[in-house]
Design a protein around this motif. Structure first.
Motif, PDB file in Angstrom:
ATOM      1  N   ALA A  67     -36.238 -38.640 -13.651  1.00  0.00           N
ATOM      2  CA  ALA A  67     -37.385 -38.542 -13.110  1.00  0.00           C
ATOM      3  C   ALA A  67     -37.824 -39.396 -12.116  1.00  0.00           C
ATOM      4  O   ALA A  67     -37.373 -40.578 -12.200  1.00  0.00           O
ATOM      5  CB  ALA A  67     -38.691 -38.738 -14.110  1.00  0.00           C
ATOM      6  N   LEU A  68     -38.474 -38.866 -11.146  1.00  0.00           N
ATOM      7  CA  LEU A  68     -38.628 -39.781  -9.936  1.00  0.00           C
ATOM      8  C   LEU A  68     -40.462 -39.500  -9.778  1.00  0.00           C
ATOM      9  O   LEU A  68     -40.938 -38.435  -9.701  1.00  0.00           O
ATOM     10  CB  LEU A  68     -38.114 -39.175  -8.680  1.00  0.00           C
ATOM     11  N   ILE A  69     -41.235 -40.831  -9.731  1.00  0.00           N
ATOM     12  CA  ILE A  69     -42.536 -40.568  -9.367  1.00  0.00           C
ATOM     13  C   ILE A  69     -42.611 -41.352  -7.918  1.00  0.00           C
ATOM     14  O   ILE A  69     -42.204 -42.443  -7.654  1.00  0.00           O
ATOM     15  CB  ILE A  69     -43.232 -41.682 -10.298  1.00  0.00           C
ATOM     16  N   VAL A  70     -43.153 -40.691  -7.348  1.00  0.00           N
ATOM     17  CA  VAL A  70     -43.595 -41.091  -5.715  1.00  0.00           C
ATOM     18  C   VAL A  70     -44.816 -41.509  -5.378  1.00  0.00           C
ATOM     19  O   VAL A  70     -45.809 -40.614  -5.770  1.00  0.00           O
ATOM     20  CB  VAL A  70     -43.211 -39.769  -4.702  1.00  0.00           C
ATOM     21  N   ALA A  71     -45.003 -42.554  -5.220  1.00  0.00           N
ATOM     22  CA  ALA A  71     -46.303 -43.253  -5.078  1.00  0.00           C
ATOM     23  C   ALA A  71     -46.191 -44.290  -3.805  1.00  0.00           C
ATOM     24  O   ALA A  71     -46.628 -45.387  -3.789  1.00  0.00           O
ATOM     25  CB  ALA A  71     -46.664 -44.341  -6.243  1.00  0.00           C
ATOM     26  N   ILE A  72     -45.633 -43.765  -2.778  1.00  0.00           N
ATOM     27  CA  ILE A  72     -45.564 -44.409  -1.507  1.00  0.00           C
ATOM     28  C   ILE A  72     -46.567 -44.863  -0.525  1.00  0.00           C
ATOM     29  O   ILE A  72     -46.490 -45.241   0.371  1.00  0.00           O
ATOM     30  CB  ILE A  72     -44.514 -43.924  -0.678  1.00  0.00           C
ATOM     31  N   GLY A  73     -47.900 -44.215  -1.137  1.00  0.00           N
ATOM     32  CA  GLY A  73     -49.242 -44.553  -0.359  1.00  0.00           C
ATOM     33  C   GLY A  73     -49.606 -43.975   0.867  1.00  0.00           C
ATOM     34  O   GLY A  73     -48.933 -42.778   1.173  1.00  0.00           O
ATOM     35  N   SER A  74     -50.075 -44.715   1.624  1.00  0.00           N
ATOM     36  CA  SER A  74     -50.641 -44.304   3.279  1.00  0.00           C
ATOM     37  C   SER A  74     -50.495 -45.278   4.102  1.00  0.00           C
ATOM     38  O   SER A  74     -49.747 -46.419   3.711  1.00  0.00           O
ATOM     39  CB  SER A  74     -52.317 -43.819   2.910  1.00  0.00           C
ATOM     40  N   GLU A  75     -50.805 -44.901   5.383  1.00  0.00           N
ATOM     41  CA  GLU A  75     -50.841 -45.834   6.335  1.00  0.00           C
ATOM     42  C   GLU A  75     -52.089 -45.804   7.225  1.00  0.00           C
ATOM     43  O   GLU A  75     -52.532 -44.663   7.044  1.00  0.00           O
ATOM     44  CB  GLU A  75     -49.540 -45.613   7.298  1.00  0.00           C
ATOM     45  N   PRO A  76     -52.337 -46.958   7.981  1.00  0.00           N
ATOM     46  CA  PRO A  76     -53.451 -46.647   8.837  1.00  0.00           C
ATOM     47  C   PRO A  76     -53.522 -45.504   9.637  1.00  0.00           C
ATOM     48  O   PRO A  76     -52.629 -45.095  10.318  1.00  0.00           O
ATOM     49  CB  PRO A  76     -53.655 -48.042   9.689  1.00  0.00           C
ATOM     50  N   LEU A  77     -54.824 -44.927   9.924  1.00  0.00           N
ATOM     51  CA  LEU A  77     -54.994 -43.920  10.759  1.00  0.00           C
ATOM     52  C   LEU A  77     -55.706 -44.582  11.975  1.00  0.00           C
ATOM     53  O   LEU A  77     -56.485 -45.223  12.127  1.00  0.00           O
ATOM     54  CB  LEU A  77     -56.239 -42.914  10.327  1.00  0.00           C
ATOM     55  N   LEU A  78     -55.021 -44.193  13.081  1.00  0.00           N
ATOM     56  CA  LEU A  78     -55.381 -44.664  14.402  1.00  0.00           C
ATOM     57  C   LEU A  78     -56.139 -43.655  15.099  1.00  0.00           C
ATOM     58  O   LEU A  78     -55.627 -42.550  15.594  1.00  0.00           O
ATOM     59  CB  LEU A  78     -53.927 -45.218  15.271  1.00  0.00           C
ATOM     60  N   PRO A  79     -57.307 -43.960  15.768  1.00  0.00           N
ATOM     61  CA  PRO A  79     -58.221 -43.156  16.431  1.00  0.00           C
ATOM     62  C   PRO A  79     -57.564 -42.752  17.853  1.00  0.00           C
ATOM     63  O   PRO A  79     -56.846 -43.753  18.481  1.00  0.00           O
ATOM     64  CB  PRO A  79     -59.612 -43.835  16.316  1.00  0.00           C
ATOM     65  N   PRO A  80     -57.880 -41.829  18.551  1.00  0.00           N
ATOM     66  CA  PRO A  80     -57.522 -41.757  20.078  1.00  0.00           C
ATOM     67  C   PRO A  80     -58.381 -42.452  21.022  1.00  0.00           C
ATOM     68  O   PRO A  80     -59.198 -42.144  21.685  1.00  0.00           O
ATOM     69  CB  PRO A  80     -57.860 -40.053  20.248  1.00  0.00           C
ATOM     70  N   VAL A  81     -58.210 -43.843  20.815  1.00  0.00           N
ATOM     71  CA  VAL A  81     -58.924 -44.619  21.690  1.00  0.00           C
ATOM     72  C   VAL A  81     -57.880 -45.414  22.615  1.00  0.00           C
ATOM     73  O   VAL A  81     -56.680 -46.112  22.204  1.00  0.00           O
ATOM     74  CB  VAL A  81     -59.610 -45.989  20.743  1.00  0.00           C
ATOM     75  N   VAL A  82     -57.960 -45.518  23.701  1.00  0.00           N
ATOM     76  CA  VAL A  82     -56.988 -46.143  24.698  1.00  0.00           C
ATOM     77  C   VAL A  82     -57.246 -47.543  24.739  1.00  0.00           C
ATOM     78  O   VAL A  82     -58.204 -48.278  24.417  1.00  0.00           O
ATOM     79  CB  VAL A  82     -57.798 -46.039  26.459  1.00  0.00           C
ATOM     80  N   GLY A  83     -55.783 -48.281  24.603  1.00  0.00           N
ATOM     81  CA  GLY A  83     -55.663 -49.639  24.547  1.00  0.00           C
ATOM     82  C   GLY A  83     -55.500 -50.268  23.227  1.00  0.00           C
ATOM     83  O   GLY A  83     -55.564 -51.312  22.826  1.00  0.00           O
ATOM     84  N   LEU A  84     -55.283 -49.502  22.227  1.00  0.00           N
ATOM     85  CA  LEU A  84     -55.153 -50.063  20.810  1.00  0.00           C
ATOM     86  C   LEU A  84     -53.830 -50.906  20.843  1.00  0.00           C
ATOM     87  O   LEU A  84     -53.989 -51.758  19.754  1.00  0.00           O
ATOM     88  CB  LEU A  84     -54.896 -49.052  19.854  1.00  0.00           C
ATOM     89  N   ALA A  85     -52.977 -50.593  21.835  1.00  0.00           N
ATOM     90  CA  ALA A  85     -51.537 -51.573  21.637  1.00  0.00           C
ATOM     91  C   ALA A  85     -51.939 -53.041  22.142  1.00  0.00           C
ATOM     92  O   ALA A  85     -51.094 -54.118  22.020  1.00  0.00           O
ATOM     93  CB  ALA A  85     -50.292 -50.798  22.490  1.00  0.00           C
ATOM     94  N   ALA A  86     -52.994 -53.278  22.612  1.00  0.00           N
ATOM     95  CA  ALA A  86     -53.422 -54.627  23.164  1.00  0.00           C
ATOM     96  C   ALA A  86     -53.208 -55.776  21.914  1.00  0.00           C
ATOM     97  O   ALA A  86     -53.627 -55.555  20.838  1.00  0.00           O
ATOM     98  CB  ALA A  86     -54.753 -54.687  23.707  1.00  0.00           C
TER      99      ALA A  86
END
Length: 648
Positions: A475-494
């Motif tokens: 049996a396998l139980i998958v509980a790998i969770g979530s990741e941050p949601l990034l909004p459509p905002v310019v410059g988030l890679a700064a």
């Protein structure tokens, strides 16, 4: 054996009753109050759970002694309603058979009758009785109790006490605090009478004294009476700790245990039930101030869940008994673990108010970290599996840890793989927020319990289909969770931008002028933390309200903490991160630049559905749980994890 916490583990004699330790289960409302206000079998099991866990006394809450003047939907007791006396008798049996002393909280809501109604609109149709005529803050009129009604209520306390004694209870608590009727008589804020029940402190104490005399007359000498009072009302116009001392001195000869709480339910919820924003034990000073002035033992309460702190409270003479409510929902075995020197196994209360929020909204009990609460009769207690199997759990967040722990306790050979260096998952993000310390530590506690149960934990291990197939699991139980949601905002890679999930790893990079994008629960709590550090914080939220994903108990407390410290912009959308700050658009689309040297994005989480879907056929039995199905909360992750392990 040598006890690690000898004072907590010491027996206590009250009247003719011996209690096995100094850890009491404080009053908590039942889980299935019937339409006739009887104790349902679910409530019996709810209270029994804390008796099984080792508490010295377990108090049933609340028995409203005079329904004719108190329309609250809570427990009643009489000889006319079928099931009324029987429900109490079965409950007393259930508590006592595990060695705990069963007690009942005798109460009257006074001018706050109807508080426990799910349909809050019905409160307006009730006659609200109090010490004096007046109008409540919500506009509902209050009618002063006549002498005849006062006498009837006093008698009702005695009758109720006699009936619960007949049912097998060995102790009673008279509720004289938190803004209910007895407290209303004690309080100069509520009590404006000019007869023998009002004016001087001695007169305001008269009603409480008559109630206690009525109870004593019906239960007899040697039957313990615990009196619960607010040491101070903690608001202007209410009585102070100096008054609390005098009240205690006037009543001590009538009682066996003085239970010192704090505040009033209506004007200080977060103080009466200390929130995560207050220190643990924040109300202990009230019991400590009163104790030198009385000869009876004194109990204290309020956000207590650390055995070392509770041991010090008793050892230093601040109190003789510690009482817990939420802490014993989170881990009903806390007293037993203390007695066995296993305090490292305690699952601590998060003070998240899930328990009290669900009580108010759905009339159920739930606990974020204990999946048994409110479901004690659902047949979900752990039993050894008749067919032990090999189980792999992918993901070491709260859901995965709970699933692995449950599977291992049932006898399955269990492996848990976590792709990072430590278990805890999203809980690790809370490590930088002091008021969420218990939430962060939950991951470590569940990991420790899992290892003790035999789970093999493999960190720095990513689970793929090939990995699962190579392990040849059943049996396998998958509980790998979530990741941050990034909004459509310019410059988030700064470089000055980070997500809320990264903050605990990059907190030293945050400058003194911060914009938090996203006013949900996580964004609000982070903004508060940063403001408490002395930073200039602006919170930008595109909706009209903050923290809409928070529960109804925690949310108003959080907002009250935020309001004086954080600049808040609602109905505003972040458009671009620039070197100067964050360019936003208001509700009319007009641009506004908010200066910032650091920007933290907290707009939510996104499920790792594609990664989870790739594992669906990797084992004969596959179960997806937690945030990889849909981002939710700890309560959901723990509950689904428990059942994933239970169903194997």
């Amino acid at each position: 054996m040598e006890r690690k916490f000898p004072h907590l583990c010491q027996p206590l004699i009250l009247g003719k009753v011996t209690l096995r330790n100094r850890m009491f289960s404080a009053p908590m409302g039942g889980t299935d109050i019937t339409a006739d206000c009887c104790i349902g079998r679910g409530s019996t099991a709810f209270y029994e759970l804390r008796a099984k866990g080792g508490a010295a006394a377990v108090t049933v809450s609340e028995l409203m002694v005079h329904p004719q003047t108190d329309g609250s939907h809570a427990f009643h007791i009489d000889l006319a309603t079928p099931g009324s006396l029987a429900g109490f008798a079965y409950t007393a049996d259930a508590i006592r058979r595990h060695g705990a002393i069963p007690s009942v909280e005798l109460s009257h809501s006074g001018q706050f009758a109807g508080t426990y109604l799910i349909d809050k609109g019905r409160k307006g149709s009730l006659v609200q009785y109090g010490p004096s005529d007046g109008v409540r803050a919500d506009g509902i009129p209050v009618k002063a109790l006549s002498h005849e009604l006062i006498a009837a209520i006093v008698e009702a306390y005695g009758e109720a006490a006699a009936l619960v004694k007949r049912a097998g209870f060995e102790m009673v608590m008279v509720h004289g605090g938190h803004g209910w009727l007895i407290n209303q008589f004690l309080s100069p804020y509520f009590n404006k009478r000019n007869d023998e029940y009002g004016g001087s402190l001695e007169n305001r104490v008269r009603f409480a004294g008559e109630v206690l005399d009525s109870v004593r007359a019906r239960v007899g000498v040697g039957f313990p009476i615990e009196f619960r009072m607010s040491g101070s009302e903690l608001f202007p116009g209410g009585y102070t700790i100096a008054d609390g001392i005098e009240i205690a001195k006037l009543l001590e000869t009538k009682i066996d245990l003085l239970h010192v709480s704090a505040g009033t339910y209506q004007r200080g919820f977060a103080q009466t039930h200390p929130s995560m924003f207050l220190p643990h034990g924040s109300n202990v000073h009230l019991a400590a101030a009163i104790k030198p002035h009385v000869r009876v033992p004194v109990a204290t309460i309020g956000g207590l869940n650390d055995p070392a702190m509770m041991e010090e409270i008793i050892a230093s003479g601040k109190a003789d008994v510690v009482e817990m409510a939420r802490a014993l929902l989170a881990d009903h075995e806390l007293p037993r673990k203390v007695m066995l020197n296993q305090d490292e196994r305690i699952v601590h209360c998060l003070r998240c108010f899930t328990c009290m929020a669900e009580r108010a909204v759905t009339a159920t009990r739930r606990c974020a970290v204990n999946p048994l609460i409110g479901r004690e009769l659902d047949g979900i207690e752990l039993h050894p599996s008749p067919r032990p199997r090999k189980v792999l759990v992918a993901g070491g967040g709260p859901g995965g840890l709970e699933a692995a722990l449950t599977a291992a306790r049932r006898g399955h050979r269990t492996i848990l793989c976590e792709k990072t260096a430590r278990v805890g998952g999203i809980l690790n993000c809370e490590s930088a927020l002091p008021f969420k310390r218990e939430m962060y530590e939950l991951g470590a506690t569940l990991g420790r319990l899992a290892e003790l149960a035999g789970v093999e934990i493999r960190c720095n291990t990513t689970v793929t289909r090939e990995y699962v197939e190579a392990e040849q699991v059943d049996a396998l139980i998958v509980a790998i969770g979530s990741e941050p949601l990034l909004p459509p905002v310019v410059g988030l890679a700064a470089p000055q931008v980070m997500t809320v999930n990264e903050y605990h790893l990059r907190q030293d990079e945050v400058r003194d002028q911060v914009v938090v994008i996203g006013g949900g629960l996580s964004g609000c709590e982070l903004a508060l933390h940063l403001a408490r550090q002395g930073k200039q914080v602006t919170l930008v939220e595109m909706r009209a309200e903050l923290a809409v994903d928070s529960n109804i108990r925690h949310r108003p407390i959080l907002l009250a903490e935020l309001e004086p410290l954080v600049t808040i912009h609602l109905n505003m959308r972040a458009v671009e991160v620039t070197a100067e700050g964050v360019l936003c658009a208001d509700a009319q689309g007009q641009p506004q630049l908010i200066a910032a040297a650091s920007v933290i994005c907290a707009v939510g989480q996104r499920s790792r559905r594609e990664e989870a879907a790739a594992l669906l056929d990797a084992a004969p039995e596959v179960r997806l749980i937690g945030d990889c199905v849909q981002p939710a909360n700890i309560t959901t992750a723990i509950y689904h994890g428990y059942h994933a392990g239970l169903d194997l």
